[in-house]
Design an enzyme around this catalytic site. Structure first.
Site, PDB file in Angstrom:
ATOM      1  N   ASP A   7      11.750  14.980 -14.908  1.00 14.64           N
ATOM      2  CA  ASP A   7      12.481  15.205 -16.144  1.00 14.64           C
ATOM      3  C   ASP A   7      11.986  16.528 -16.713  1.00 14.64           C
ATOM      4  O   ASP A   7      11.232  17.268 -16.061  1.00 14.64           O
ATOM      5  CB  ASP A   7      12.334  14.027 -17.116  1.00 14.64           C
ATOM      6  CG  ASP A   7      10.960  13.929 -17.772  1.00 14.64           C
ATOM      7  OD1 ASP A   7      10.039  14.700 -17.418  1.00 14.64           O
ATOM      8  OD2 ASP A   7      10.806  13.072 -18.654  1.00 14.64           O
ATOM      9  N   CYS A  64       7.124  13.119 -14.833  1.00 15.37           N
ATOM     10  CA  CYS A  64       7.591  13.210 -16.216  1.00 15.37           C
ATOM     11  C   CYS A  64       6.399  13.672 -17.044  1.00 15.37           C
ATOM     12  O   CYS A  64       5.393  14.089 -16.490  1.00 15.37           O
ATOM     13  CB  CYS A  64       8.200  11.893 -16.717  1.00 15.37           C
ATOM     14  SG  CYS A  64       7.054  10.530 -16.983  1.00 15.37           S
ATOM     15  N   HIS A  97      -3.695   1.240   0.814  1.00 14.19           N
ATOM     16  CA  HIS A  97      -3.661  -0.185   0.492  1.00 14.19           C
ATOM     17  C   HIS A  97      -2.311  -0.668  -0.012  1.00 14.19           C
ATOM     18  O   HIS A  97      -1.962  -1.825   0.199  1.00 14.19           O
ATOM     19  CB  HIS A  97      -4.717  -0.514  -0.560  1.00 14.19           C
ATOM     20  CG  HIS A  97      -6.117  -0.400  -0.041  1.00 14.19           C
ATOM     21  ND1 HIS A  97      -7.196  -0.882  -0.735  1.00 14.19           N
ATOM     22  CD2 HIS A  97      -6.620   0.132   1.102  1.00 14.19           C
ATOM     23  CE1 HIS A  97      -8.305  -0.657  -0.047  1.00 14.19           C
ATOM     24  NE2 HIS A  97      -7.976  -0.035   1.067  1.00 14.19           N
ATOM     25  N   HIS A 132      -3.569  -5.700   4.183  1.00 14.18           N
ATOM     26  CA  HIS A 132      -2.762  -5.128   3.111  1.00 14.18           C
ATOM     27  C   HIS A 132      -1.271  -5.412   3.309  1.00 14.18           C
ATOM     28  O   HIS A 132      -0.518  -5.480   2.346  1.00 14.18           O
ATOM     29  CB  HIS A 132      -3.013  -3.630   2.996  1.00 14.18           C
ATOM     30  CG  HIS A 132      -4.463  -3.316   2.794  1.00 14.18           C
ATOM     31  ND1 HIS A 132      -5.138  -3.631   1.636  1.00 14.18           N
ATOM     32  CD2 HIS A 132      -5.372  -2.744   3.627  1.00 14.18           C
ATOM     33  CE1 HIS A 132      -6.391  -3.257   1.751  1.00 14.18           C
ATOM     34  NE2 HIS A 132      -6.566  -2.721   2.948  1.00 14.18           N
TER      35      HIS A 132
END
Length: 144
Positions: A7, A64, A97, A132
């Site tokens: 943005d 952002c 992970h 994981h």
């Protein structure tokens, strides 16, 4: 190829990161914004996250002002695991992970050189799998 977007609050840092990616020879597509004029970060998050979720891009970077809003918005897209990283260790772990497919940064809170280190780490790391993967499967189950 990676997808990138920001943005207005992340526009300046995005410009620096794209130059850094050019220097590294990393291909990317810029999904906007293309000026510092105010835009809504959910629109940019959607523009980047949807093609990643569809498998058109492997990874993405969203920026952002703080990285918070754009990460929240991106994580609303089914299949997205967007991680706000403010340090190198988090960037390493979000890939190893969590198999994060979008890196989120705060353009107003993360310095340029640190952002480069975070991006480099995020792009270089791979998912560790094993134990994981079961956790990622559970995240996918939450989306249903």
């Amino acid at each position: 190829m990676i997808a990138i977007g920001s943005d207005h609050g992340g526009f300046e840092l995005k410009q620096h990161i794209m130059k850094h990616l050019d220097e590294l020879g990393v291909a990317y597509k810029d999904f906007g914004t293309y000026t510092e004029d105010s835009v809504d970060y959910p629109d940019i998050a959607k523009a980047v996250a949807e093609p990643i979720a569809a498998g058109e891009y492997e990874k993405g970077i969203l920026i952002c002002g703080t990285g918070i809003g754009i990460s929240i918005a991106a994580n609303k897209i089914h299949g997205i695991r967007a991680a706000l990283c403010c340090d190198v260790y988090s960037a390493k772990m979000c890939r190893q992970h969590n198999d994060a497919n979008i890196l989120c940064l705060g353009g107003r809170v993360t310095g340029r050189e640190l952002a480069f280190l975070i991006v480099d780490t995020y792009l270089d790391e791979t998912f560790a799998g094993d134990r994981h993967q079961n956790r990622i499967n559970k995240i996918h189950a939450l989306e249903k």
